[in-house]
Design a protein around this motif. Structure first.
Motif, short mmCIF file in Angstrom:
data_model
loop_
_atom_site.label_atom_id
_atom_site.label_comp_id
_atom_site.label_asym_id
_atom_site.label_seq_id
_atom_site.Cartn_x
_atom_site.Cartn_y
_atom_site.Cartn_z
N ALA A 156 6.63 30.20 40.32
CA ALA A 156 8.50 29.97 39.77
C ALA A 156 9.12 29.54 40.16
O ALA A 156 9.66 30.38 41.20
N ASP A 157 10.15 28.46 39.89
CA ASP A 157 10.57 27.83 40.37
C ASP A 157 12.18 28.51 39.79
O ASP A 157 12.19 29.36 39.00
N THR A 158 13.31 28.96 40.38
CA THR A 158 14.66 29.20 40.66
C THR A 158 14.85 29.27 39.27
O THR A 158 15.71 30.33 39.04
N ASP A 159 14.39 27.77 38.25
CA ASP A 159 15.37 28.06 36.93
C ASP A 159 14.15 28.90 35.94
O ASP A 159 14.96 29.30 34.72
N GLY A 160 12.56 29.79 36.61
CA GLY A 160 12.02 30.25 35.77
C GLY A 160 11.14 29.46 35.46
O GLY A 160 10.12 29.96 34.77
N THR A 161 10.72 28.29 35.45
CA THR A 161 10.01 27.29 35.22
C THR A 161 8.57 27.98 35.70
O THR A 161 8.53 27.48 36.81
N PRO A 162 7.35 28.13 34.84
CA PRO A 162 7.00 28.37 35.14
C PRO A 162 5.30 27.38 36.43
O PRO A 162 5.25 26.09 35.31
N TYR A 163 4.85 27.66 37.10
CA TYR A 163 4.14 26.77 37.00
C TYR A 163 2.32 27.05 37.85
O TYR A 163 2.51 27.88 39.17
N VAL A 164 1.49 26.95 37.46
CA VAL A 164 -0.44 27.47 37.85
C VAL A 164 -1.48 26.25 38.18
O VAL A 164 -0.96 25.99 37.28
#
Length: 160
Positions: free
Chosen positions: A27-35
């Protein structure tokens, strides 16, 4: 169908060894998830991953190195009754682990880790060229905690 929770380390490691792909959540620092699905190696509580030397996942990990890794091994579709849709389930087991990514830069250690990767998939010996080892980014994740579930378990019928 029932879902069982398992806490035995040996069972969790068995599930991991049965898998060929794991799914790494960041998860990026802005909360954007990435799997991302990844090949992996596993030894003594450490998951090893590898990637190219740059990319979106590495950019995110520079800002937030925490990861969640999921392993899932399926045995296929099961049912309690073939004509009842709600009685169907996938039979399988999953392990979810959490940890923090560290990158390995030492050339000899990278070679050792590449051998751990290959042993996950094939029992053979390999040699790795210096340029290939230099260009691979090795991720090390010491699992801080793990959980394990088994899905699609038929309930035991007891006759008294």
């Amino acid at each position: 169908m029932k879902t069982l929770v398992h806490t035995e380390q040996d069972l969790m490691e068995e599930v991991i060894r049965q898998c060929q792909i794991c799914y790494v959540g960041i998860a990026d620092t802005d909360g954007t998830p990435y799997v991302i699905p990844m090949n992996f190696g596993y030894k003594e509580g450490i998951v090893y991953l590898h990637s190219g030397p740059e990319g979106r996942s590495l950019s995110i990990l520079e800002r937030n190195p925490r990861v969640c890794i999921t392993f899932y091994h399926t045995e296929g579709l099961v049912n309690q009754h073939p004509e009842v849709a709600c009685s169907y389930s996938m039979k399988g087991r999953s392990v979810i682990g959490w940890g923090t990514v560290e990158f390995e830069e030492d050339m000899e250690k990278k070679r050792e880790i590449l051998d751990i990767f290959m042993k996950q998939y094939i029992s053979a010996s390999f040699k790795y060229s210096d340029p290939a080892v230099r260009n691979v980014k090795i991720w090390k994740i010491a699992l801080e905690s793990m959980s394990c579930k088994e899905f699609g378990v038929r309930p035991q019928i007891r006759y008294t």
